[in-house]
Design a protein around this motif. Structure first.
Motif, PDB file in Angstrom:
ATOM      1  N   GLU A 310       0.822  -1.203   0.000  1.00 39.57           N
ATOM      2  CA  GLU A 310       0.000   0.000   0.000  1.00 39.57           C
ATOM      3  C   GLU A 310       0.861   1.260   0.000  1.00 39.57           C
ATOM      4  N   VAL A 311       1.929   1.243   0.787  1.00 38.65           N
ATOM      5  CA  VAL A 311       2.817   2.410   0.842  1.00 38.65           C
ATOM      6  C   VAL A 311       3.474   2.643  -0.507  1.00 38.65           C
ATOM      7  N   LEU A 312       3.985   1.576  -1.111  1.00 37.00           N
ATOM      8  CA  LEU A 312       4.646   1.708  -2.412  1.00 37.00           C
ATOM      9  C   LEU A 312       3.670   2.185  -3.475  1.00 37.00           C
ATOM     10  N   ALA A 313       2.452   1.634  -3.453  1.00 36.15           N
ATOM     11  CA  ALA A 313       1.453   2.066  -4.433  1.00 36.15           C
ATOM     12  C   ALA A 313       1.133   3.549  -4.251  1.00 36.15           C
ATOM     13  N   GLY A 314       1.077   4.009  -3.000  1.00 35.47           N
ATOM     14  CA  GLY A 314       0.829   5.428  -2.743  1.00 35.47           C
ATOM     15  C   GLY A 314       1.950   6.311  -3.248  1.00 35.47           C
ATOM     16  N   ASP A 331       0.411  -1.504 -10.719  1.00 35.33           N
ATOM     17  CA  ASP A 331      -0.402  -2.710 -10.903  1.00 35.33           C
ATOM     18  C   ASP A 331       0.431  -3.929 -11.265  1.00 35.33           C
ATOM     19  N   GLY A 332       1.468  -3.713 -12.105  1.00 35.70           N
ATOM     20  CA  GLY A 332       2.270  -4.849 -12.550  1.00 35.70           C
ATOM     21  C   GLY A 332       3.238  -5.341 -11.501  1.00 35.70           C
ATOM     22  N   LEU A 333       4.121  -4.418 -11.067  1.00 30.69           N
ATOM     23  CA  LEU A 333       5.148  -4.832 -10.112  1.00 30.69           C
ATOM     24  C   LEU A 333       4.596  -4.968  -8.695  1.00 30.69           C
ATOM     25  N   VAL A 334       4.067  -3.871  -8.169  1.00 34.05           N
ATOM     26  CA  VAL A 334       3.599  -3.894  -6.776  1.00 34.05           C
ATOM     27  C   VAL A 334       2.361  -4.766  -6.625  1.00 34.05           C
ATOM     28  N   GLY A 335       1.400  -4.626  -7.544  1.00 37.70           N
ATOM     29  CA  GLY A 335       0.160  -5.389  -7.417  1.00 37.70           C
ATOM     30  C   GLY A 335       0.288  -6.837  -7.823  1.00 37.70           C
ATOM     31  N   GLY A 336       0.992  -7.102  -8.947  1.00 36.25           N
ATOM     32  CA  GLY A 336       1.097  -8.474  -9.446  1.00 36.25           C
ATOM     33  C   GLY A 336       2.137  -9.310  -8.729  1.00 36.25           C
ATOM     34  N   VAL A 337       3.400  -8.930  -8.940  1.00 39.33           N
ATOM     35  CA  VAL A 337       4.494  -9.677  -8.309  1.00 39.33           C
ATOM     36  C   VAL A 337       4.438  -9.529  -6.791  1.00 39.33           C
ATOM     37  N   THR A 339       1.829  -9.399  -4.947  1.00 42.41           N
ATOM     38  CA  THR A 339       0.839 -10.342  -4.403  1.00 42.41           C
ATOM     39  C   THR A 339       1.432 -11.733  -4.266  1.00 42.41           C
ATOM     40  N   VAL A 340       2.234 -12.123  -5.268  1.00 44.07           N
ATOM     41  CA  VAL A 340       2.895 -13.432  -5.182  1.00 44.07           C
ATOM     42  C   VAL A 340       3.828 -13.468  -3.974  1.00 44.07           C
ATOM     43  N   ILE A 341       4.604 -12.401  -3.805  1.00 51.65           N
ATOM     44  CA  ILE A 341       5.539 -12.336  -2.679  1.00 51.65           C
ATOM     45  C   ILE A 341       4.789 -12.335  -1.348  1.00 51.65           C
ATOM     46  N   SER A 342       3.603 -11.720  -1.325  1.00 51.93           N
ATOM     47  CA  SER A 342       2.862 -11.620  -0.069  1.00 51.93           C
ATOM     48  C   SER A 342       2.420 -12.979   0.454  1.00 51.93           C
ATOM     49  N   PHE A 343       2.314 -13.960  -0.446  1.00 50.78           N
ATOM     50  CA  PHE A 343       1.916 -15.291   0.011  1.00 50.78           C
ATOM     51  C   PHE A 343       3.117 -16.221   0.207  1.00 50.78           C
ATOM     52  N   ALA A 344       4.306 -15.710  -0.048  1.00 47.96           N
ATOM     53  CA  ALA A 344       5.502 -16.513   0.200  1.00 47.96           C
ATOM     54  C   ALA A 344       5.625 -16.936   1.662  1.00 47.96           C
ATOM     55  N   PRO A 345       5.319 -16.050   2.642  1.00 44.93           N
ATOM     56  CA  PRO A 345       5.406 -16.503   4.048  1.00 44.93           C
ATOM     57  C   PRO A 345       4.478 -17.679   4.349  1.00 44.93           C
ATOM     58  N   VAL A 346       3.271 -17.682   3.736  1.00 45.42           N
ATOM     59  CA  VAL A 346       2.344 -18.798   3.967  1.00 45.42           C
ATOM     60  C   VAL A 346       2.960 -20.096   3.471  1.00 45.42           C
ATOM     61  N   LEU A 347       3.496 -20.049   2.254  1.00 45.65           N
ATOM     62  CA  LEU A 347       4.094 -21.259   1.697  1.00 45.65           C
ATOM     63  C   LEU A 347       5.338 -21.669   2.475  1.00 45.65           C
TER      64      LEU A 347
END
Length: 509
Positions: A310-314, A331-337, A339-347
């Protein structure tokens, strides 16, 4: 005569029964990240690592676990083919010190290959915990090759093993078979131009398949000799196996200075884990705790990464950039990639939990417990392993169906695996569970995992009924419980998580 180790380009192959610590040993020697498994069939491919020494590089090859070089499984076929078609410079036979007699049967087969060999007497700590006192020197004198006691998981004895590779030699031990059988083997071996000529001759006389091309006249002579032996009442296969088991027993007895078998931790824990009534609930509880651990420790990191997004998008929105460029970054870097990184801790934490269950020996018990459930679908208990791997990723899970001996079993399990909830779906499950069921997210995901398994087993059962195939059966070995080191668990978890990030992040970018 000892064979010097040519460090530059030398190929060293580790061979042994399942659960003897071959992969752990290579990891300890080379510092590699080869995957460690605790059940037969985990490693079906040959894995390779590089060991850098002052004189050059040594190639360390990890072959799948095998009980014999007369192949009855894909693992044993691969091991026999590698040793015969591409003879290594040195064979390291990894032996479980706590199950000496059973492991030495394979050692005696390897001794007849005529290749320089070293015996790595691994898991010495577990043998001592069982009350065994071993004499490696007695085994070394009997086999005529260096025998090194070690504990690979702790790095004990690895330096001594490296030094022993310099002293690797062709085993001096020669098994004696009944007169007619031994003479037939000698006659046949004289016509075979291969270092393992004696082993090949014995395999042909026993009616076994040899995984290399042989001359048609040689095969015909082997059939004739086998027929002559059978006519005089000698069964070559039984005589060969009996001689090896008898000698393995004698070697084990000579190497045991004294033993006071005692009840081990594995025996005590298995009374509960393998209980007919309590085993199933304990397994389900273990998996539930794994998922609970995943969400408990990953949620703070997911929230933190979301806040950073959110901070980076702002920041990007506040910059004087053209709309197309701003959209690419936001949308591409912060939103797309992102989002993938955001679920890395779960995995990552999910893989930490699964790696702990794998290396500790718990998942092997899970396969044993699931045997009855697998039989309801007409599958062997071993089929549970590819299905469990499907929770991580369906692609390697389908690939791992090669551990099943039946072709139709492999087909049915392969078609059932897509119903397993893989890590890619975990992202979707996590999102919807967190949005719609915030207080019970772990239970909801756990329920979806169970539902997927039920539907997958139902699919396998329906396919079996449609084809009229009988229920399969198999033999399963349960390794002792072992407390995995944090380094091994974290390495496995990070390797799998990185694979996900590289595979998903690249296409999205």
């Amino acid at each position: 005569m000892a064979t010097a180790l040519r460090t530059d380009g030398t190929r060293v192959v580790t061979v042994g029964n399942p659960n003897t610590g071959k992969t752990t040993l290579i990891n300890a020697l080379a510092g590699s990240n080869l995957k460690v498994g605790n059940w037969p069939g985990t490693t079906v491919d040959r894995l390779e690592a590089q060991l850098r020494l002052p004189g050059g590089t040594v190639r360390l090859v990890d072959l799948p676990g095998a009980y014999s070089l007369n192949p009855t499984t894909p693992e044993e076929a691969l091991a026999a083919r590698e040793l015969l078609a591409h003879p290594p410079d040195v064979v390291v036979n990894v032996v479980d010190a706590g199950n000496l007699e059973r492991n030495l049967h394979l050692t005696l087969e390897l001794a007849e290959l005529g290749l320089p060999m070293v015996v790595a007497l691994n898991l010495m700590d577990e043998a001592e915990a069982k009350g065994y006192t071993l004499d490696p020197a007695a085994l070394e004198r009997a086999l005529g090759v260096p025998v090194v006691p070690l504990v690979a998981s702790r790095g004990r004895g690895t330096d001594e093993l490296l030094a022993a590779l310099e002293r690797a030699r062709v085993p001096e031990l020669r098994l004696r078979y009944p007169g007619e059988l031994d003479r037939a083997a000698v006659r046949l071996a004289e016509r075979i131009r291969h270092p393992a000529g004696r082993w090949i001759a014995l395999a042909l006389l026993a009616g076994e398949e040899v995984p290399i091309e042989l001359d048609g006249e040689l095969l015909e002579l082997a059939r004739q000799l086998r027929g002559e032996l059978e006519r005089v009442g000698i069964d070559p296969y039984l005589e060969i196996e009996n001689a090896r088991y008898v000698r393995a027993h004698e070697l084990a007895q000579d190497a045991l200075l004294g033993s006071e078998p005692r009840l081990t931790l594995t025996d005590r824990v298995d009374r509960w884990v393998l209980h007919p009534l309590l085993g199933g609930p304990i397994f389900l509880l273990g998996m539930l705790l794994a998922f609970r651990f995943t969400f408990l420790f990953s949620t703070p990191w997911v929230d933190f990464i979301g806040a950073v997004q959110e901070v980076l998008a702002g920041w990007i929105a506040a910059l004087p950039l053209p709309p197309l460029v701003a959209s690419f970054f936001a949308d591409g870097l912060v939103g797309g990639v992102g989002t993938v990184i955001s679920f890395a801790p779960v995995l990552f934490f999910l893989y930490v939990a699964l790696a702990f269950l794998e290396t500790s020996g718990f998942l092997a018990r899970a396969a044993f417990i699931a045997d009855k459930m697998m039989l309801l679908a007409g599958l062997p208990g071993r089929a549970f392993i590819p299905l469990i791997l499907g929770f991580g990723c369906n692609v390697p899970a389908v690939y791992s169906t090669r551990i099943l001996t039946g072709r139709f079993d492999r087909l049915r399990v392969g078609l059932a695996i897509p119903f397993m909830s893989c890590s890619a779906r975990l992202v979707v499950f996590t999102l919807f569970a967190a949005v719609f069921f915030p207080r019970h997210a772990a239970w909801v995901v756990f329920g979806l995992y169970l539902l997927g398994m039920v539907v997958g087993l139902l699919t396998a059962w329906l396919l079996g009924r449609a084809a009229g195939q009988p229920a399969s059966s198999g033999l399963m070995e349960l390794p002792p419980y072992r407390l995995p080191t944090m380094q091994v668990v974290l390495k496995q978890a990070w390797a799998r998580t990185r694979s996900f990030l590289e595979g998903a992040g690249g296409p999205i970018l």
